[in-house]
Scaffold this motif. Structure first.
Motif, mmCIF file in Angstrom:
data_model
loop_
_atom_site.group_PDB
_atom_site.id
_atom_site.type_symbol
_atom_site.label_atom_id
_atom_site.label_comp_id
_atom_site.label_asym_id
_atom_site.label_seq_id
_atom_site.Cartn_x
_atom_site.Cartn_y
_atom_site.Cartn_z
ATOM 1 N N ALA A 133 0.833 -1.246 -0.080
ATOM 2 C CA ALA A 133 -0.037 0.056 0.015
ATOM 3 C C ALA A 133 0.715 1.162 -0.092
ATOM 4 O O ALA A 133 1.986 1.270 0.361
ATOM 5 N N TRP A 134 0.351 2.426 -0.622
ATOM 6 C CA TRP A 134 1.070 3.554 -0.781
ATOM 7 C C TRP A 134 0.480 4.877 -0.130
ATOM 8 O O TRP A 134 -0.818 4.916 -0.038
ATOM 9 N N ARG A 135 1.349 5.669 0.452
ATOM 10 C CA ARG A 135 0.784 6.723 1.135
ATOM 11 C C ARG A 135 1.543 7.934 0.410
ATOM 12 O O ARG A 135 2.637 7.871 0.106
ATOM 13 N N THR A 136 0.750 9.289 0.385
ATOM 14 C CA THR A 136 1.521 10.323 -0.133
ATOM 15 C C THR A 136 1.931 11.128 0.920
ATOM 16 O O THR A 136 1.400 11.580 1.968
ATOM 17 N N ILE A 137 3.323 11.570 0.821
ATOM 18 C CA ILE A 137 4.026 12.111 1.961
ATOM 19 C C ILE A 137 4.453 13.757 1.436
ATOM 20 O O ILE A 137 5.032 13.693 0.198
ATOM 21 N N GLN A 138 4.307 14.566 2.070
ATOM 22 C CA GLN A 138 4.860 16.205 1.646
ATOM 23 C C GLN A 138 6.038 16.475 2.524
ATOM 24 O O GLN A 138 6.076 16.498 3.842
ATOM 25 N N ASP A 139 7.277 16.432 1.893
ATOM 26 C CA ASP A 139 8.403 16.940 2.605
ATOM 27 C C ASP A 139 8.777 18.656 2.522
ATOM 28 O O ASP A 139 8.589 18.969 1.236
ATOM 29 N N THR A 140 8.696 19.229 3.518
ATOM 30 C CA THR A 140 8.613 20.606 3.614
ATOM 31 C C THR A 140 10.199 21.104 3.945
ATOM 32 O O THR A 140 10.762 20.659 4.852
ATOM 33 N N THR A 141 10.824 22.025 2.913
ATOM 34 C CA THR A 141 11.808 22.677 3.249
ATOM 35 C C THR A 141 11.556 24.156 3.830
ATOM 36 O O THR A 141 10.690 24.819 3.094
ATOM 37 N N TRP A 142 12.125 24.361 4.997
ATOM 38 C CA TRP A 142 11.751 25.709 5.551
ATOM 39 C C TRP A 142 12.791 26.888 5.445
ATOM 40 O O TRP A 142 14.052 26.438 5.126
ATOM 41 N N GLN A 327 4.885 44.468 14.613
ATOM 42 C CA GLN A 327 5.909 44.123 14.964
ATOM 43 C C GLN A 327 6.842 43.185 13.889
ATOM 44 O O GLN A 327 6.261 42.582 13.166
ATOM 45 N N THR A 328 8.187 43.767 14.119
ATOM 46 C CA THR A 328 9.444 43.269 13.291
ATOM 47 C C THR A 328 9.426 41.552 13.767
ATOM 48 O O THR A 328 9.997 41.667 15.021
ATOM 49 N N ARG A 329 9.127 40.521 13.076
ATOM 50 C CA ARG A 329 9.547 39.144 13.652
ATOM 51 C C ARG A 329 10.332 38.384 12.606
ATOM 52 O O ARG A 329 10.088 38.596 11.492
ATOM 53 N N THR A 330 11.030 37.415 13.248
ATOM 54 C CA THR A 330 11.673 36.429 12.460
ATOM 55 C C THR A 330 10.491 35.230 12.202
ATOM 56 O O THR A 330 10.436 34.666 13.068
ATOM 57 N N VAL A 331 10.169 34.878 11.165
ATOM 58 C CA VAL A 331 9.076 34.026 10.931
ATOM 59 C C VAL A 331 9.467 32.806 10.096
ATOM 60 O O VAL A 331 10.381 32.993 9.227
ATOM 61 N N ARG A 332 9.020 31.718 10.192
ATOM 62 C CA ARG A 332 9.251 30.356 9.487
ATOM 63 C C ARG A 332 8.485 30.380 8.617
ATOM 64 O O ARG A 332 6.995 30.197 8.657
ATOM 65 N N LYS A 333 8.793 30.089 7.186
ATOM 66 C CA LYS A 333 8.146 29.869 5.910
ATOM 67 C C LYS A 333 8.382 28.898 5.465
ATOM 68 O O LYS A 333 9.593 28.410 5.131
ATOM 69 N N PRO A 334 7.496 28.029 4.585
ATOM 70 C CA PRO A 334 7.930 26.945 3.743
ATOM 71 C C PRO A 334 8.467 27.487 2.251
ATOM 72 O O PRO A 334 7.927 28.255 1.767
ATOM 73 N N ALA A 335 9.763 26.893 2.168
ATOM 74 C CA ALA A 335 10.398 27.437 1.006
ATOM 75 C C ALA A 335 10.169 26.463 -0.412
ATOM 76 O O ALA A 335 9.973 26.891 -1.388
ATOM 77 N N LYS A 336 9.882 25.229 -0.108
ATOM 78 C CA LYS A 336 9.590 24.279 -1.112
ATOM 79 C C LYS A 336 9.005 22.999 -0.379
ATOM 80 O O LYS A 336 9.313 22.692 0.731
ATOM 81 N N ILE A 337 7.950 22.595 -1.048
ATOM 82 C CA ILE A 337 7.180 21.530 -0.769
ATOM 83 C C ILE A 337 7.273 20.324 -1.908
ATOM 84 O O ILE A 337 6.867 20.697 -2.987
ATOM 85 N N THR A 338 7.672 19.317 -1.484
ATOM 86 C CA THR A 338 7.931 18.004 -2.423
ATOM 87 C C THR A 338 6.993 16.825 -1.999
ATOM 88 O O THR A 338 7.028 16.373 -0.845
ATOM 89 N N THR A 339 6.314 16.401 -3.074
ATOM 90 C CA THR A 339 5.493 15.297 -2.878
ATOM 91 C C THR A 339 6.037 14.051 -3.217
ATOM 92 O O THR A 339 6.493 14.011 -4.176
ATOM 93 N N ARG A 340 5.808 12.868 -2.416
ATOM 94 C CA ARG A 340 6.524 11.679 -2.809
ATOM 95 C C ARG A 340 5.451 10.840 -2.251
ATOM 96 O O ARG A 340 4.798 10.804 -1.239
ATOM 97 N N ARG A 341 5.583 9.536 -2.964
ATOM 98 C CA ARG A 341 5.240 8.277 -2.186
ATOM 99 C C ARG A 341 5.826 7.359 -1.627
ATOM 100 O O ARG A 341 7.077 7.230 -1.826
#
Length: 348
Positions: A133-142, A327-341
């Motif tokens: 069986a397969w599942r879809t996973i998203q790998d996120t680069t922040w 306010q000025t803040r350092t925020v974490r944002k997704p740079a790239k989202i890769t989908t794999r099985r």
């Protein structure tokens, strides 16, 4: 021609397997050509399983065959050139998913007959599910970024009108007993408040109310201005005093303000910000209740009904506008989202 290959795990036919033989696959396979992505078949196996692979190459062309563990790509078997597999027996070292990779060395794809048989190590693993069986996973680069973030939305007061003027009596021959004051609300106004008072007594009563705001947070927010405090909800009401005179007032657009001031028939006021025979009065008007006019201005019109006494009139209008605080803040944002099985191993 001799076949060259790497056999990392080989099980002799004489090794005893107590499980019953199970045919896993009996397929007609279109094996990809050398210029195409390789044909891949995935199956799950238990540790100690013996696999028996047969591949009948109908086109009689050479194939490259690899059997490898899915997650590590570690080869269980590999051969660079062969025209067939005949009773190839492999022992599975660990429970996992395994990929059988077939690639024709010809430019075009070819048909072959492929069979795969599983011999469990013991009866305990006889019913192990080899389907994957397969599942879809998203790998996120922040990544991180510096940006302005809205933390709250305050209200800021802006004085629109603050003036004192005189209304003549009805019988005055040189001055008018009617007057209008034009004003324009600033952009992003949420609501506005007004106060109108006759005579110095009204002004002094309002100033006395302001003294109650002279200390603490209320003073900082309002600057001691009671009308601002009323607009912010810090004062529930403003003083109303007795006086020797009274006036009436209405809210108009430009055309109706002219008719009112010239005492011509046909003037029509708006329903908000209106009072009759008052000594002092005040109110709060939401922007949703505020009429829209062609020229963007509103006009407050005042009338002194006295035939003898002229009156000094004080008008104050304060608008409350959105004042976003950032306010000025350092925020974490997704740079790239890769989908794999990813395969899911069945439970034992």
């Amino acid at each position: 021609m001799a076949l060259s290959g790497l056999l990392l795990s080989f099980s002799s036919a004489t090794v005893a397997q107590s499980g019953k033989v199970i045919k896993i696959a009996d397929l007609e396979v279109q094996v990809a050509g050398s210029k195409q992505p390789a044909t891949q078949l995935q199956y799950a196996f238990q540790a100690g399983d013996v696999l028996v692979l047969d591949l009948e190459n109908k086109a009689k062309v050479n194939y490259k065959v690899t059997v490898q563990e899915y997650f590590s790509n570690s080869p269980l078997y590999s051969i660079e050139e062969t025209k067939k597999l005949n009773n190839l027996r492999l022992t599975v070292p660990q429970k996992s998913v395994y990929t059988i990779i077939l690639q024709s060395l010809s430019d075009i794809s070819t048909k072959s007959h492929f069979t795969l048989t599983r011999i469990p190590k013991s009866e305990a693993t006889q019913n192990f599910n080899t389907l994957v069986a397969w599942r879809t996973i998203q790998d996120t680069t922040w990544t991180t970024a510096i940006e302005k973030v809205l933390v709250k939305n305050d209200l800021k007061s802006e004085t629109v009108v603050d003036k004192t003027f005189r209304l003549a009596s009805v019988t005055n021959l040189t001055s008018n007993n009617r007057s209008t004051e034009r004003f324009k609300l600033p952009a992003n106004t949420k609501h506005w408040v007004y106060w109108v008072g006759v005579g110095q007594e009204s002004v002094e009563a309002l100033q006395e109310t302001g003294k109650t705001l002279a200390k603490g947070a209320a003073a900082l927010l309002t600057g001691g201005n009671p009308l601002v405090a009323f607009g912010l909800g810090l004062l529930p009401q403003l003083p109303q005093v007795k006086s020797s005179g009274y006036i009436s007032y209405h809210l108009f657009n430009k055309n109706n303000a002219y008719l009112f001031k010239e005492d011509q028939d046909g003037w029509k006021p708006y329903a908000v910000a209106s009072g009759k025979d008052v000594l002092s009065d005040y109110g709060k008007v939401l922007i949703s209740q505020t009429p829209k006019t062609d020229d963007g201005y509103l006009y407050l019109g005042f009338q002194n009904p006295s035939t003898i006494t002229g009156l000094d009139l004080t008008l104050k209008v304060v608008a409350f506008v959105d004042n976003p605080v950032y306010q000025t803040r350092t925020v974490r944002k997704p740079a790239k989202i890769t989908t794999r099985r990813e395969p899911i191993l069945a439970a034992d």
